[in-house]
Design a protein around this motif. Sequence first.
Motif, PDB file in Angstrom:
ATOM      1  N   ILE A 116     -49.037 -35.748  12.470  1.00 15.21           N
ATOM      2  CA  ILE A 116     -50.431 -35.230  13.044  1.00 15.21           C
ATOM      3  C   ILE A 116     -51.602 -36.607  13.347  1.00 15.21           C
ATOM      4  N   ILE A 117     -51.637 -36.769  11.664  1.00 14.14           N
ATOM      5  CA  ILE A 117     -52.068 -38.578  12.002  1.00 14.14           C
ATOM      6  C   ILE A 117     -51.269 -38.981  12.721  1.00 14.14           C
ATOM      7  N   GLU A 118     -50.295 -39.545  12.786  1.00 16.77           N
ATOM      8  CA  GLU A 118     -49.804 -40.531  13.444  1.00 16.77           C
ATOM      9  C   GLU A 118     -50.009 -40.389  15.129  1.00 16.77           C
ATOM     10  N   GLY A 119     -49.794 -38.770  15.112  1.00 21.89           N
ATOM     11  CA  GLY A 119     -50.027 -39.004  16.842  1.00 21.89           C
ATOM     12  C   GLY A 119     -51.162 -39.477  16.850  1.00 21.89           C
ATOM     13  N   ASP A 126     -55.517 -32.250  23.131  1.00 27.18           N
ATOM     14  CA  ASP A 126     -54.875 -33.186  23.521  1.00 27.18           C
ATOM     15  C   ASP A 126     -53.834 -33.705  22.594  1.00 27.18           C
ATOM     16  N   ILE A 127     -54.939 -33.571  21.268  1.00 29.96           N
ATOM     17  CA  ILE A 127     -53.272 -34.026  20.175  1.00 29.96           C
ATOM     18  C   ILE A 127     -51.907 -33.243  19.766  1.00 29.96           C
ATOM     19  N   ALA A 128     -53.043 -31.882  19.972  1.00 30.18           N
ATOM     20  CA  ALA A 128     -51.532 -30.458  19.626  1.00 30.18           C
ATOM     21  C   ALA A 128     -50.506 -30.800  20.917  1.00 30.18           C
ATOM     22  N   VAL A 178     -59.762 -36.002  10.903  1.00 31.86           N
ATOM     23  CA  VAL A 178     -58.474 -36.720  11.388  1.00 31.86           C
ATOM     24  C   VAL A 178     -58.477 -37.723  11.602  1.00 31.86           C
ATOM     25  N   VAL A 179     -60.193 -38.070  12.818  1.00 33.27           N
ATOM     26  CA  VAL A 179     -60.399 -39.340  12.812  1.00 33.27           C
ATOM     27  C   VAL A 179     -60.317 -40.228  11.665  1.00 33.27           C
TER      28      VAL A 179
END
Length: 208
Positions: free
Chosen positions: A7-10, A27-29, A49-50
């Motif tokens: 998740i963090i890398e994406g 968008d991340i999902a 997440v940021v």
Amino acid sequence: MDIEEKIIEGAAELFHKYGIRSVSMDDIARHLSVSKKTIYQYYTDKNEVVMLSLKLHMDINKQEYDEAFEGSENALEELAMVSKCMRKDFKDMNPSLLFDMQKYHPKAWQMWLDFKNQYIKDQVLTNLKRGIEEGYYRSEIDPEALARLRVEEVQLAFDERVYPKKEFDFKELQLMFFDHFVHGIVTEKGMELYKKYSQQTLKEEPQG
């Protein structure tokens, strides 16, 4: 790689390319082919997440720059290796990244400021002192003053009020600032060696 790292890398990849404000949790999902609910199982909100995406980016930068400083024979080789890292790091980076962070994510912004004013500035300062001792940089320069100038140059290129992205290529702007800075500090002996390392770096850079 576990789902949290994924998740963090994406997210970091999307923020890097599109900026922070324009990237939603949806968008991340979609980018990761997971549900938004899955992301919220691990992270409270976009702010978290940021923050973690920024920390990942800074950790990678530190590793790359530490390797450059530890593996170089002299101050100018350090700069050439740092330039190579910069070319990779700024490739496809959206210049709105820092503006979005400053305006909408103050904790992440403070983390960036601490990284810039401590780690990056200290690395530049160490390099300047080393270059003076080796005779590659002019002895009359003030290392502390120029180290501060250099880190502010990096941040200035992100400011679209000064350098609108419609008029300036962000990566080329950063590299131009870097080259201008080097030309202002080197001796004649240093300039010859810098040109040699720069040509070598360009030959090694992947085309396209």
